[in-house]
Write a protein that holds these residues in place. Structure first.
Motif, mmCIF file in Angstrom:
data_model
loop_
_atom_site.group_PDB
_atom_site.id
_atom_site.type_symbol
_atom_site.label_atom_id
_atom_site.label_comp_id
_atom_site.label_asym_id
_atom_site.label_seq_id
_atom_site.Cartn_x
_atom_site.Cartn_y
_atom_site.Cartn_z
ATOM 1 N N ALA A 1 33.006 50.055 45.265
ATOM 2 C CA ALA A 1 34.235 49.265 45.329
ATOM 3 C C ALA A 1 33.982 47.763 45.350
ATOM 4 O O ALA A 1 34.920 46.979 45.161
ATOM 5 C CB ALA A 1 35.041 49.665 46.574
ATOM 6 N N LEU A 2 32.746 47.345 45.584
ATOM 7 C CA LEU A 2 32.465 45.913 45.673
ATOM 8 C C LEU A 2 32.750 45.185 44.363
ATOM 9 O O LEU A 2 33.329 44.093 44.349
ATOM 10 C CB LEU A 2 31.009 45.684 46.073
ATOM 11 N N ARG A 3 32.316 45.763 43.257
ATOM 12 C CA ARG A 3 32.403 45.049 41.979
ATOM 13 C C ARG A 3 33.830 44.665 41.605
ATOM 14 O O ARG A 3 34.082 43.490 41.274
ATOM 15 C CB ARG A 3 31.764 45.882 40.871
ATOM 16 N N PRO A 4 34.802 45.601 41.643
ATOM 17 C CA PRO A 4 36.158 45.191 41.220
ATOM 18 C C PRO A 4 36.815 44.183 42.147
ATOM 19 O O PRO A 4 37.770 43.516 41.765
ATOM 20 C CB PRO A 4 36.933 46.516 41.197
ATOM 21 N N TYR A 5 36.314 44.064 43.389
ATOM 22 C CA TYR A 5 36.912 43.127 44.344
ATOM 23 C C TYR A 5 35.983 41.966 44.679
ATOM 24 O O TYR A 5 36.223 41.233 45.639
ATOM 25 C CB TYR A 5 37.286 43.869 45.632
ATOM 26 N N TRP A 6 34.925 41.782 43.892
ATOM 27 C CA TRP A 6 33.907 40.782 44.200
ATOM 28 C C TRP A 6 34.511 39.380 44.334
ATOM 29 O O TRP A 6 35.224 38.895 43.454
ATOM 30 C CB TRP A 6 32.828 40.794 43.127
ATOM 31 N N ARG A 7 34.239 38.751 45.471
ATOM 32 C CA ARG A 7 34.657 37.384 45.781
ATOM 33 C C ARG A 7 36.178 37.182 45.772
ATOM 34 O O ARG A 7 36.652 36.045 45.676
ATOM 35 C CB ARG A 7 33.981 36.386 44.852
ATOM 36 N N LYS A 8 36.922 38.251 45.879
ATOM 37 C CA LYS A 8 38.369 38.139 46.023
ATOM 38 C C LYS A 8 38.777 38.200 47.495
ATOM 39 O O LYS A 8 39.947 38.159 47.832
ATOM 40 C CB LYS A 8 39.065 39.254 45.237
ATOM 41 N N TRP A 9 37.773 38.312 48.385
ATOM 42 C CA TRP A 9 38.027 38.454 49.813
ATOM 43 C C TRP A 9 38.211 37.102 50.493
ATOM 44 O O TRP A 9 37.951 36.042 49.916
ATOM 45 C CB TRP A 9 36.874 39.208 50.468
ATOM 46 N N SER A 10 38.641 37.163 51.752
ATOM 47 C CA SER A 10 38.699 35.972 52.605
ATOM 48 C C SER A 10 37.439 35.965 53.460
ATOM 49 O O SER A 10 37.356 36.664 54.475
ATOM 50 C CB SER A 10 39.952 36.016 53.496
ATOM 51 N N ALA A 11 36.460 35.184 53.060
ATOM 52 C CA ALA A 11 35.162 35.172 53.750
ATOM 53 C C ALA A 11 35.270 34.769 55.224
ATOM 54 O O ALA A 11 34.619 35.386 56.080
ATOM 55 C CB ALA A 11 34.189 34.266 53.007
ATOM 56 N N PRO A 12 36.058 33.739 55.588
ATOM 57 C CA PRO A 12 36.142 33.374 57.023
ATOM 58 C C PRO A 12 36.688 34.502 57.891
ATOM 59 O O PRO A 12 36.186 34.743 58.989
ATOM 60 C CB PRO A 12 37.086 32.162 57.017
ATOM 61 N N ASP A 13 37.716 35.192 57.402
ATOM 62 C CA ASP A 13 38.286 36.293 58.183
ATOM 63 C C ASP A 13 37.304 37.454 58.278
ATOM 64 O O ASP A 13 37.173 38.087 59.335
ATOM 65 C CB ASP A 13 39.594 36.758 57.544
ATOM 66 N N ALA A 14 36.611 37.751 57.191
ATOM 67 C CA ALA A 14 35.604 38.816 57.217
ATOM 68 C C ALA A 14 34.496 38.472 58.207
ATOM 69 O O ALA A 14 34.030 39.340 58.970
ATOM 70 C CB ALA A 14 35.031 39.021 55.818
ATOM 71 N N ARG A 15 34.081 37.206 58.234
ATOM 72 C CA ARG A 15 32.991 36.792 59.122
ATOM 73 C C ARG A 15 33.375 37.006 60.587
ATOM 74 O O ARG A 15 32.559 37.497 61.380
ATOM 75 C CB ARG A 15 32.658 35.318 58.868
#
Length: 249
Positions: free
Chosen positions: A60-74
């Motif tokens: 699932a990583l590839r179709p959503y790559w870098r579409k995330w909110s990195a600060p919230d994930a961190r």
């Protein structure tokens, strides 16, 4: 241990988990572990599911790559680490019946929480939750993901107040659980939850995981989330009540 009945139940359950993690924010993926815990020991169910969830994460990583909110994930990942440590410590001293109760209780609580939100009995705070609140919820998430692969609800409580789009929310959950499932692998291995039998079960069930992820990514835009989770609630209620009954009796 892993007979024909197991695979007839596990195949659809893993496919379902792939759909959830691939398209619907991971919230229902832990239903697979709950279902498997009906037919094998809870530790074996968790051990079978973790490598499959990791496979789903990578797919699932590839179709959503870098579409995330990195600060919230961190924030959630950092908060989740102590929760994983607590879950590992509990596993060393807990009986299988306690884990049946935990998995069953989380399953039923998930349904009650979702239905309460849908009916308006509970409301998430309208304003943005702080990073400190995210760390606390991350701790709960880390514990529940260790003992039942059920970190989705605590993560959602935080992320749904952060103003994310549907795709950002989905991508962020993919990233979070990709990282935390890698972290969980070592304590699971140290606790003896992986065996030659679970490895063979993983090989047999991997196609269901991949096909479910593929279907989930496509269903992200096409299928009603209400329909998907409606089925999830029914399955989780039945399995959760059964696990609680088994744990008590």
């Amino acid at each position: 241990m892993f007979d024909l009945t197991f695979f007839l139940i596990a195949g659809p359950a893993v496919f379902f988990a792939g759909i959830s993690k691939g398209g619907f924010g991971s919230g229902a993926a832990f239903a697979a572990a709950s279902i498997l815990a009906l037919v094998v020991e809870p530790g074996q169910a968790l051990g079978v599911m973790l490598p499959l969830l990791m496979l789903i994460d990578v797919s699932a990583l590839r179709p959503y790559w870098r579409k995330w909110s990195a600060p919230d994930a961190r924030v959630l990942i950092i908060g989740g680490l102590p929760g994983i440590v607590l879950g590992a410590a509990l596993y060393r001293v807990a009986s299988p019946d306690l884990f049946r109760l935990l998995i069953g209780g989380v399953s039923v609580a998930f349904v009650v929480w979702q239905v309460s939100l849908a009916r308006g009995w509970l409301r998430l705070r309208a304003h943005r939750l702080s990073d400190r609140a995210g760390l606390a919820l991350g701790g709960v998430m880390g514990f529940t993901t260790f003992v039942s692969h059920a970190g989705g609800p605590p993560a959602a409580v935080f992320l749904l107040t952060r103003g994310l789009t549907k795709t950002q929310f989905q991508a962020t959950t993919v990233l979070i659980f990709w990282v935390l499932n890698i972290v969980k692998f070592l304590p699971y291995a140290a606790l003896g939850m992986f065996t030659a039998q679970t490895f063979m079960a993983n090989l047999a069930l991997a196609p269901f995981a991949l096909l479910g992820t593929w279907a989930g990514v496509r269903a992200h835009r096409l299928v009603s989330q209400q329909l998907f989770f409606g089925l999830t609630y029914v399955l989780l209620t039945i399995t959760g009540v059964k696990l609680i009954w088994d744990g008590l009796t």
